[in-house]
Enzyme design. Structure first.
Site, PDB file in Angstrom:
ATOM      1  N   SER A 142       9.168 -41.269  52.465  1.00 33.03           N
ATOM      2  CA  SER A 142       9.706 -41.711  53.763  1.00 33.03           C
ATOM      3  C   SER A 142       8.933 -42.969  54.161  1.00 33.03           C
ATOM      4  O   SER A 142       7.840 -43.215  53.625  1.00 33.03           O
ATOM      5  CB  SER A 142       9.442 -40.613  54.806  1.00 33.03           C
ATOM      6  OG  SER A 142       9.651 -41.091  56.114  1.00 33.03           O
ATOM      7  N   TYR A 155       4.484 -34.394  59.777  1.00 31.22           N
ATOM      8  CA  TYR A 155       5.502 -34.848  58.821  1.00 31.22           C
ATOM      9  C   TYR A 155       4.966 -36.028  58.010  1.00 31.22           C
ATOM     10  O   TYR A 155       5.067 -36.052  56.778  1.00 31.22           O
ATOM     11  CB  TYR A 155       6.779 -35.238  59.565  1.00 31.22           C
ATOM     12  CG  TYR A 155       7.883 -35.755  58.670  1.00 31.22           C
ATOM     13  CD1 TYR A 155       8.596 -34.890  57.850  1.00 31.22           C
ATOM     14  CD2 TYR A 155       8.212 -37.102  58.631  1.00 31.22           C
ATOM     15  CE1 TYR A 155       9.615 -35.358  57.018  1.00 31.22           C
ATOM     16  CE2 TYR A 155       9.228 -37.581  57.806  1.00 31.22           C
ATOM     17  CZ  TYR A 155       9.928 -36.702  57.010  1.00 31.22           C
ATOM     18  OH  TYR A 155      10.927 -37.175  56.186  1.00 31.22           O
TER      19      TYR A 155
HETATM   20  P1  NDP Z   1      18.829 -32.802  54.900  1.00 32.15           P
HETATM   21  O1  NDP Z   1      18.312 -31.871  55.935  1.00 32.15           O
HETATM   22  O2  NDP Z   1      20.272 -33.174  54.967  1.00 32.15           O
HETATM   23  O3  NDP Z   1      18.517 -32.230  53.450  1.00 32.15           O
HETATM   24  C1  NDP Z   1      17.357 -31.513  53.162  1.00 32.15           C
HETATM   25  C2  NDP Z   1      17.611 -30.660  51.941  1.00 32.15           C
HETATM   26  O4  NDP Z   1      16.415 -29.927  51.642  1.00 32.15           O
HETATM   27  C3  NDP Z   1      18.728 -29.665  52.153  1.00 32.15           C
HETATM   28  O5  NDP Z   1      19.533 -29.642  51.010  1.00 32.15           O
HETATM   29  C4  NDP Z   1      17.999 -28.334  52.297  1.00 32.15           C
HETATM   30  O6  NDP Z   1      18.813 -27.312  51.749  1.00 32.15           O
HETATM   31  C5  NDP Z   1      16.784 -28.578  51.415  1.00 32.15           C
HETATM   32  N1  NDP Z   1      15.676 -27.682  51.696  1.00 32.15           N
HETATM   33  C6  NDP Z   1      15.000 -27.498  52.846  1.00 32.15           C
HETATM   34  N2  NDP Z   1      14.080 -26.537  52.701  1.00 32.15           N
HETATM   35  C7  NDP Z   1      14.186 -26.114  51.410  1.00 32.15           C
HETATM   36  C8  NDP Z   1      13.503 -25.141  50.639  1.00 32.15           C
HETATM   37  N3  NDP Z   1      12.519 -24.391  51.160  1.00 32.15           N
HETATM   38  N4  NDP Z   1      13.858 -24.974  49.351  1.00 32.15           N
HETATM   39  C9  NDP Z   1      14.857 -25.708  48.821  1.00 32.15           C
HETATM   40  N5  NDP Z   1      15.533 -26.645  49.491  1.00 32.15           N
HETATM   41  C10 NDP Z   1      15.189 -26.834  50.775  1.00 32.15           C
HETATM   42  O7  NDP Z   1      17.916 -34.077  54.986  1.00 32.15           O
HETATM   43  P2  NDP Z   1      17.760 -35.380  54.026  1.00 32.15           P
HETATM   44  O8  NDP Z   1      18.815 -35.455  53.037  1.00 32.15           O
HETATM   45  O9  NDP Z   1      17.551 -36.515  54.936  1.00 32.15           O
HETATM   46  O10 NDP Z   1      16.352 -35.038  53.342  1.00 32.15           O
HETATM   47  C11 NDP Z   1      16.081 -35.251  51.971  1.00 32.15           C
HETATM   48  C12 NDP Z   1      14.695 -35.846  51.817  1.00 32.15           C
HETATM   49  O11 NDP Z   1      14.684 -37.160  52.351  1.00 32.15           O
HETATM   50  C13 NDP Z   1      13.603 -35.074  52.559  1.00 32.15           C
HETATM   51  O12 NDP Z   1      12.458 -34.975  51.737  1.00 32.15           O
HETATM   52  C14 NDP Z   1      13.320 -35.966  53.758  1.00 32.15           C
HETATM   53  O13 NDP Z   1      12.002 -35.791  54.253  1.00 32.15           O
HETATM   54  C15 NDP Z   1      13.548 -37.336  53.148  1.00 32.15           C
HETATM   55  N6  NDP Z   1      13.764 -38.405  54.109  1.00 32.15           N
HETATM   56  C16 NDP Z   1      14.881 -38.427  54.900  1.00 32.15           C
HETATM   57  C17 NDP Z   1      15.066 -39.428  55.842  1.00 32.15           C
HETATM   58  C18 NDP Z   1      16.235 -39.432  56.779  1.00 32.15           C
HETATM   59  O14 NDP Z   1      16.220 -40.208  57.769  1.00 32.15           O
HETATM   60  N7  NDP Z   1      17.279 -38.659  56.526  1.00 32.15           N
HETATM   61  C19 NDP Z   1      14.107 -40.524  55.985  1.00 32.15           C
HETATM   62  C20 NDP Z   1      12.977 -40.418  55.090  1.00 32.15           C
HETATM   63  C21 NDP Z   1      12.833 -39.401  54.197  1.00 32.15           C
HETATM   64  P3  NDP Z   1      18.830 -25.774  52.175  1.00 32.15           P
HETATM   65  O15 NDP Z   1      18.653 -25.725  53.665  1.00 32.15           O
HETATM   66  O16 NDP Z   1      20.189 -25.333  51.726  1.00 32.15           O
HETATM   67  O17 NDP Z   1      17.732 -25.135  51.404  1.00 32.15           O
END
Ligand code: NDP
Length: 245
Positions: A142, A155
């Site tokens: 991030s 975070y």
């Molecule tokens: P989302 O919330 O849309 O996606 C997050 C994903 O992580 C979901 O598929 C969720 O699936 C999964 N997840 C959460 N907890 C678990 C777990 N314990 N085991 C397995 N899967 C898990 O957010 P993003 O797509 O934005 O996030 C993806 C990455 O990008 C993250 O690491 C986030 O920190 C990073 N990021 C995002 C930014 C943004 O602005 N969107 C900016 C910077 C970084 P499920 O709940 O089905 O398990």
């Protein structure tokens, strides 16, 4: 550019946002995607959509905080396709709040998913890649891996840690195994839905108004994967053009 076609790519957190967009793009480009997350129904819908477009996708329910489940998805990829080219440690959570709110359970959740989850991906994937003599980790950090902002302290700490893990892996294993850190700015996804602190939630609604489409991050990941094997793209930051933060 080397083709992505035929590469075996494990993606954690593929049920929404960046992980889902990446699974769709890489499958469209001919990769075999092995996709994991906790919400099985979402994975089933995604796989069926990829299959209907002629792509290759295998699903596995996955909680990245559980090392055995991480081993299972890596094992599934190996069994099905005989090798693993890329592990994308993407799963993450972001329940932001000021430190004084003392939301210790949420701090622990971020540490568990964002740090321990990534380390589990490394622990499950690294022995396979070392035995093969090749492989690539893509870590989704991030802009919070480079700067700290109020309410995002824990975070950001987890994302600084992801950056450190990526760099340590590069230094220890970079002669055969590529390590790539992709750091998105604000990107449309479900990430902010987990914020429980009312004031922070309200602030983030405004802050997240200028957002990239998740597909933009998927393209950055695809770029790093498709380089020739002697080219390691180590760090990429992608922000919305209009964003100064
Ligand atoms: P989302 O919330 O849309 O996606 C997050 C994903 O992580 C979901 O598929 C969720 O699936 C999964 N997840 C959460 N907890 C678990 C777990 N314990 N085991 C397995 N899967 C898990 O957010 P993003 O797509 O934005 O996030 C993806 C990455 O990008 C993250 O690491 C986030 O920190 C990073 N990021 C995002 C930014 C943004 O602005 N969107 C900016 C910077 C970084 P499920 O709940 O089905 O398990």
């Amino acid at each position: 550019m080397h083709e992505i076609s035929g590469k075996v790519v494990v993606i954690t957190g593929a049920s929404s946002g960046i992980g889902e967009a990446t699974a769709r793009l890489l499958a469209h480009q001919g990769a075999h995607v092995v996709i994991g997350a906790r919400r099985l129904g979402r994975l089933e819908a995604l796989a069926s959509s990829i299959h209907s477009e002629g792509g290759s996708a295998v699903i596995q329910q996955l909680d990245v905080t559980d090392m055995e489940q991480m081993k299972a998805i890596i094992g599934l990829a190996q069994d099905r396709f005989g090798q693993i080219d890329v592990v994308i440690n993407n799963a993450g959570v972001m329940p932001l709040s000021p430190l004084e709110a003392l939301k210790i359970d949420e701090w622990n959740q971020m540490i568990d998913v964002n740090i321990r989850g990534v380390l589990h991906g490394v622990a499950a994937g690294l022995p396979v890649m070392k035995a093969q003599g090749f492989g690539q980790f893509v870590h989704i950090a991030s802009i919070g891996a480079y700067e700290v902002t109020p309410t995002a302290t824990v975070y950001c700490a987890t994302k600084y840690a992801v950056r450190a893990i990526n760099e340590g892996l590069r230094q220890e294993e970079g002669n055969h195994i590529r390590s790539t850190l992709i750091s998105p700015g604000v990107t449309e996804s479900e990430l902010a839905d987990s914020i429980t602190d009312d004031e922070t939630k309200q602030f983030m609604k405004e802050y997240r108004r200028k957002a990239l489409q998740a597909d933009a991050i998927a393209h950055a990941i695809s770029y790093a994967i498709q380089q020739p094997s002697d080219v390691a793209v180590n760090e990429v930051i992608v922000r919305p053009t209009t964003s100064l933060t």
